[in-house]
Design an enzyme around this catalytic site. Structure first.
Site, PDB file in Angstrom:
ATOM      1  N   HIS A 348       0.777  -1.123   0.062  1.00 24.67           N
ATOM      2  CA  HIS A 348       0.048  -0.002   0.043  1.00 24.67           C
ATOM      3  C   HIS A 348       0.829   1.278  -0.002  1.00 24.67           C
ATOM      4  CE1 HIS A 348      -3.727  -2.069   0.991  1.00 24.67           C
ATOM      5  NE2 HIS A 348      -3.213  -2.902   1.548  1.00 24.67           N
ATOM      6  N   LYS A 527      -8.116  13.799   5.007  1.00 24.38           N
ATOM      7  CA  LYS A 527      -7.375  12.774   5.058  1.00 24.38           C
ATOM      8  C   LYS A 527      -6.381  12.874   5.828  1.00 24.38           C
ATOM      9  CE  LYS A 527      -6.476  13.799   0.637  1.00 24.38           C
ATOM     10  NZ  LYS A 527      -6.356  12.722  -0.406  1.00 24.38           N
ATOM     11  N   ARG A 528      -5.447  11.562   6.050  1.00 16.71           N
ATOM     12  CA  ARG A 528      -4.340  11.915   6.982  1.00 16.71           C
ATOM     13  C   ARG A 528      -3.386  13.199   6.877  1.00 16.71           C
ATOM     14  NH1 ARG A 528      -3.497   7.940  11.318  1.00 16.71           N
ATOM     15  NH2 ARG A 528      -1.667   9.355  11.975  1.00 16.71           N
ATOM     16  N   LYS A 533       0.825  14.389   1.047  1.00 14.54           N
ATOM     17  CA  LYS A 533      -0.549  14.721   0.740  1.00 14.54           C
ATOM     18  C   LYS A 533      -0.738  16.303   0.400  1.00 14.54           C
ATOM     19  CE  LYS A 533      -2.085  10.541   3.233  1.00 14.54           C
ATOM     20  NZ  LYS A 533      -3.003   9.906   2.318  1.00 14.54           N
ATOM     21  N   THR A 635      -8.508   6.538  -1.638  1.00  7.86           N
ATOM     22  CA  THR A 635      -9.853   5.777  -1.906  1.00  7.86           C
ATOM     23  C   THR A 635     -11.040   6.992  -1.576  1.00  7.86           C
ATOM     24  OG1 THR A 635      -9.519   5.045   0.462  1.00  7.86           O
ATOM     25  CG2 THR A 635      -9.481   3.324  -1.395  1.00  7.86           C
ATOM     26  N   LYS A 639     -14.657   8.254  -3.535  1.00  6.97           N
ATOM     27  CA  LYS A 639     -15.960   8.584  -2.699  1.00  6.97           C
ATOM     28  C   LYS A 639     -16.473   9.829  -3.008  1.00  6.97           C
ATOM     29  CE  LYS A 639     -13.922   5.848   1.040  1.00  6.97           C
ATOM     30  NZ  LYS A 639     -12.857   5.871   2.252  1.00  6.97           N
TER      31      LYS A 639
HETATM   32  C1  26W Z   1       4.382   0.712   9.905  1.00 11.78           C
HETATM   33  C2  26W Z   1       3.479   1.975  10.068  1.00 11.78           C
HETATM   34  C3  26W Z   1       2.475   1.919   8.801  1.00 11.78           C
HETATM   35  C4  26W Z   1       1.091   1.927   8.990  1.00 11.78           C
HETATM   36  C5  26W Z   1       0.226   1.833   7.996  1.00 11.78           C
HETATM   37  C6  26W Z   1       3.108   2.144   7.492  1.00 11.78           C
HETATM   38  C7  26W Z   1       1.982   2.385   6.408  1.00 11.78           C
HETATM   39  C8  26W Z   1       0.706   1.898   6.793  1.00 11.78           C
HETATM   40  C9  26W Z   1      -0.343   2.217   5.458  1.00 11.78           C
HETATM   41  C10 26W Z   1       0.209   1.138   4.603  1.00 11.78           C
HETATM   42  C11 26W Z   1      -0.344   3.426   5.076  1.00 11.78           C
HETATM   43  C12 26W Z   1      -1.805   3.520   4.259  1.00 11.78           C
HETATM   44  O1  26W Z   1      -2.830   3.751   4.712  1.00 11.78           O
HETATM   45  N1  26W Z   1      -1.587   3.430   3.041  1.00 11.78           N
HETATM   46  C13 26W Z   1      -2.571   3.978   2.242  1.00 11.78           C
HETATM   47  O2  26W Z   1      -3.326   2.472   1.783  1.00 11.78           O
HETATM   48  C14 26W Z   1      -4.494   2.970   0.944  1.00 11.78           C
HETATM   49  C15 26W Z   1      -5.271   1.566   0.544  1.00 11.78           C
HETATM   50  O3  26W Z   1      -4.624   1.019  -0.405  1.00 11.78           O
HETATM   51  C16 26W Z   1      -4.160   3.652  -0.242  1.00 11.78           C
HETATM   52  O4  26W Z   1      -5.366   4.273  -1.087  1.00 11.78           O
HETATM   53  C17 26W Z   1      -3.262   5.060   0.071  1.00 11.78           C
HETATM   54  O5  26W Z   1      -2.820   5.737  -1.218  1.00 11.78           O
HETATM   55  C18 26W Z   1      -2.156   4.509   0.816  1.00 11.78           C
HETATM   56  O6  26W Z   1      -1.487   5.720   1.388  1.00 11.78           O
END
Ligand code: 26W
Length: 805
Positions: A348, A527-528, A533, A635, A639
């Protein structure tokens, strides 16, 4: 079920399940009573689904995720069971306000952002499609922190959704597994045996996940960490009260709280413990079910498709090999092949700091046997691929992305651009060695929550226009195409949006004391908070616009309300500075009498799923402005498009595919492509050049520097300004002018109401492909090799002419 039946059931639960009575019941009591009454409606189908699955010996999907960003469940169940009218009438019949009862439910905020919400959408689509599946995760006592502001700064407080009764979970006392950590591996009888030093109990809690029309329901099984041994009475009797409770407190730590980071791995031991805890408990549960249903262990891949939601459950590779080889005597190479046959991995993010790398020392001390197996797996891969220049370990670290890749039979990205970049960057070498392993599955969102439930006005219009088939066959929205030139339809379309905006304006006034004009353009970025971003690009544009309006107050400015919302990881200092800056800018701009009828800026606190459901249907412009090559998919962008908010955005992630489908004329494109970004970053002084070339940009930065938004404190944002005019790694300055121009194009389009409503309606009509049902169908065909199952009960639930009829 009629509204009378429902009311009777509510009253029965109020009395007999809650022991309360109508005269004294609180809103909370009524909400729980309604939840139990609605829940009764899905239990049978839930059981029927698992019976049907067992009956045909169907292959199941197991979705392993550290996060499930579920939001509220009551309304989702009511909508999926088609009980809206009955619930409405039953509640009003009882003298209650249906909206207030629904909103009494806390969000289940068991996730950070995109990855967690995607998992929740996927679970709902799996049930809607009738695919046998389990979601596996952690039952955090505290989900993502609550955000509030003090003088514009983010303040975090613990989220405590479980301090009240949770009507949608069932504790499964019979489903508990002992999980071990630490200890050592000793040779016994010529084979390695792991003796764990510390242990906790993994206790299962099940939540039904109902699909469209309640035809099928799958299970979300969340693990809670509990002590092996309860309360230490001896210690208590010796007056060591705290020590007596220590074992319990220690054990529960593992499922106590969600880590609030969504892009930077902290390398914390507790995080690895969480990852192993839920992954190992899930694999034990999967093998227990398989062995209970019988079959040769080597056939496990025919019955279990195990999806790893990013690298967070990647320890599943060595753990499954351990369970097959160490505990079930399967030869090592066969165990590795069998595990690979089950496992697949979704990536992701390409952000280097988000790719998990655990120190070998930590892995060895916490999971000594797994470290050995990782080395065996690495050696086996090296033997298989002598030309390889990659390995699973290096620099004293275990590379979880590489481990997940090598232990998976399929690896996927989440948008076409992202998957392409995976092949060219982070997994280039592994892609060379395994050219057929990487596939793309562009993300999607569930139309039940994000259109039917969140936007009843627009959904009603769509159903009146093309029937109701779109709800579980979203590409039917294309049938709206002929109506895009029908003034009556466009009027109704615009009226629905206008009414949603008026509702939002009322809520903003009531909840936040902010007055906004519902005819202004609602320009939304939710969003975060993260540099890639580029919320800071958005606020720079706001400052430049404010300055232009001040310089020319008589200009025919298009009134605009910029709405921000989003949380920053508590340790992410720069992101927190961006939040503070936006709040500081809002305070000045909103109180500026010369400009505040043309421009308002609002940062709403505590962004979560429920706030997104409130904001998206009332939005006009969708901000998707990440530096190209950084947002894996997005995503929220999908929406917004479905809810008729055209995108202003870069060619990044799924924006590319949204623009391809809605048409370039219905998308405000700007900025560098991913390749141009790489080239531009190599230009020395790229930011200084851009600032020198654009007086609006330099003016906006100067405004910040001289303390206009910080009560003349020139130093407050020195770091932000220095970063932007210096390294500016995310190319905010170099994309500023193009962004400004795109915003002015959006103004011009919005000023032409007819053009705008057609553009908005086009986005709705042409975004059907972004349904998570379509995405799941892709995983079923390309990765899982599973089919849908009929529960026999579902036929009974079939309305005439439904797509699954
Ligand atoms: C280890 C810490 C950590 C925790 C969560 C690293 C990375 C993440 C996630 C992968 C971050 C995340 O939410 N990525 C998002 O995933 C979405 C679903 O596929 C995508 O639509 C977003 O572009 C992406 O930033």
């Amino acid at each position: 079920m009629t509204d009378v039946d429902l009311r009777t059931s509510i009253l029965r639960h109020l009395t007999y399940s809650l022991g309360s009575d109508a005269d004294h019941a609180t809103q909370h009591d009524w909400r729980i009573a309604l939840s139990l009454a609605v829940r009764d409606r899905l239990i049978e189908n839930w059981h029927a689904a698992s019976r049907a699955t067992r009956a045909v010996g169907a292959k199941r999907v197991y979705y392993l995720s550290m996060e499930f960003l579920i939001g509220r469940l009551l309304e989702d169940a009511i909508v999926n069971l088609r009980l809206e009218d009955e619930a409405q009438q039953a509640l009003t019949g009882l003298g209650l306000d249906p909206v207030a009862v629904i909103q009494d439910e806390p969000d289940a905020a068991l996730g950070n952002g995109g990855l967690g919400r995607l998992a929740a959408c996927f679970m709902e689509s799996l049930s809607t499609l009738g695919v046998p599946a389990f979601g596996y995760g952690i039952r955090y006592e505290h989900g993502l922190f609550r955000q509030s502001f003090e003088e514009g700064r983010q303040i975090e407080t613990a989220e405590d959704w479980l301090t009240q009764y949770h009507a949608w979970e069932f504790e499964r006392r019979d489903v508990r597994f002992k999980m071990c950590f630490g200890g050592e591996v000793v040779e016994e009888g010529g084979k390695p045996v792991w003796h764990g030093q510390e242990a906790v109990m993994a206790q299962a809690y099940d939540t039904p996940v109902i699909g469209w029309r309640g035809r099928w329901a799958n299970t979300l099984r969340l693990w809670s960490a509990q002590p092996l041994h309860g309360f230490d009475l001896d210690r208590f009797n010796r007056g060591e009260y705290a020590a007596a409770a220590e074992p319990e407190a220690l054990a529960r730590t593992i499922s106590r709280v969600l880590y609030p980071d969504d892009t930077t791995e902290q390398g914390k031991e507790l995080r690895l413990k969480q990852e192993y805890f839920f992954t190992a408990a899930s694999l034990r549960d999967i093998l227990r079910r398989f062995e209970a249903e019988g079959g040769a262990l080597t056939d496990l891949p025919k019955r279990a498709a195990i999806q790893l939601n990013d690298t967070h459950p990647a320890i599943a590779g060595p753990e499954l090999v351990r369970l097959l080889h160490d505990e079930r005597e399967m030869p090592l190479d066969q165990a590795i092949a069998t595990a690979r046959g089950c496992l697949s991995y979704t990536n992701h993010t390409l952000m280097p700091e988000a790719l998990e790398r655990w120190s070998e020392d930590l892995m060895t001390s916490l999971l000594p046997r797994h470290m050995q197996l990782i080395e065996r797996i690495d050696a086996a891969h090296a033997a298989e691929q002598p030309s390889r220049s990659v390995s699973l370990t290096g620099d004293g670290e275990v590379r979880m992305g590489e481990l997940a890749f090598v232990m998976a039979h399929k690896v996927n990205g989440v948008s076409a651009l992202h998957t392409d970049l995976m092949k060219k960057t982070v997994f280039a070498e592994l892609h060379r060695l395994h050219p057929d392993r990487i596939v793309n599955e562009t993300n999607g969102v569930t139309p039940r929550r994000w259109l039917l439930s969140a936007n009843p006005r627009l959904s009603g219009l769509i159903t009146r226009t093309i029937g109701e088939g779109w709800v579980d066959d979203l590409e039917q929205l294309e049938r709206l195409e002929p109506s895009l030139t029908d003034p009556a339809f466009l009027d109704a379309y615009a009226a629905a949006k206008r009414a949603n905006k008026a509702d939002l304006a009322d809520w903003l006034a009531a909840e936040h004391g902010v007055q906004v004009d519902p005819d202004a353009m609602f320009d939304v970025q939710i969003k975060r908070i993260h540099e890639y971003k580029r919320q800071h690009l958005n606020i720079l544009e706001a400052i430049a616009l404010w300055r232009d309006i001040k310089a020319n107050p008589q200009g025919n400015w298009v009134p605009r309300v910029k709405i921000f919302a989003g949380k920053a990881a508590p340790g992410y200092f720069f992101a927190k500075e961006i939040i503070r800056l936006i709040n500081d800018v809002a305070a000045v701009i909103n109180s500026d009498p010369e400009t505040n009828r043309y421009l308002k800026v609002i940062f709403l606190p505590n962004y979560n799923v429920s706030l997104a459901e409130r904001l998206i249907p009332a939005s006009d412009l969708s901000e998707q402005i990440s530096t190209a090559g950084k947002e894996a998919s997005g995503t929220g962008n999908m929406k917004f498009a479905l809810n008729g908010a055209p995108t202003i955005g870069t060619l990044d992630g799924a924006n590319v595919e949204i623009r391809d489908r809605v048409g370039a004329r219905n998308f405000f494109l700007f900025g560098m492509t991913a390749d141009e970004v790489e080239a531009r970053r190599a230009v020395p002084e790229h930011a200084a050049q851009a600032i020198a070339a654009d007086p609006r940009l330099s003016g906006a930065l100067m405004e910040i520097s001289r303390g206009t938004f910080s009560r003349r404190d020139r130093h407050r944002y020195r770091g932000v300004v220095a970063n932007l005019s210096g390294a500016d790694y995310f190319l905010v300055c170099s994309d500023f002018t193009a962004y400004w121009d795109a915003q002015r194009r959006a103004d011009a389009a919005f000023a032409d109401a007819d053009a705008w409503r057609r553009m908005a309606a086009c986005n709705t009509a042409r975004s059907g492909w972004f349904s998570s049902d379509r995405t799941i169908r892709g995983y079923m065909a390309d990765i899982w090799d599973v089919v849908a199952v009929r529960s026999g009960l579902d036929e009974a639930m079939q309305p005439p002419g439904s797509s699954l009829g």
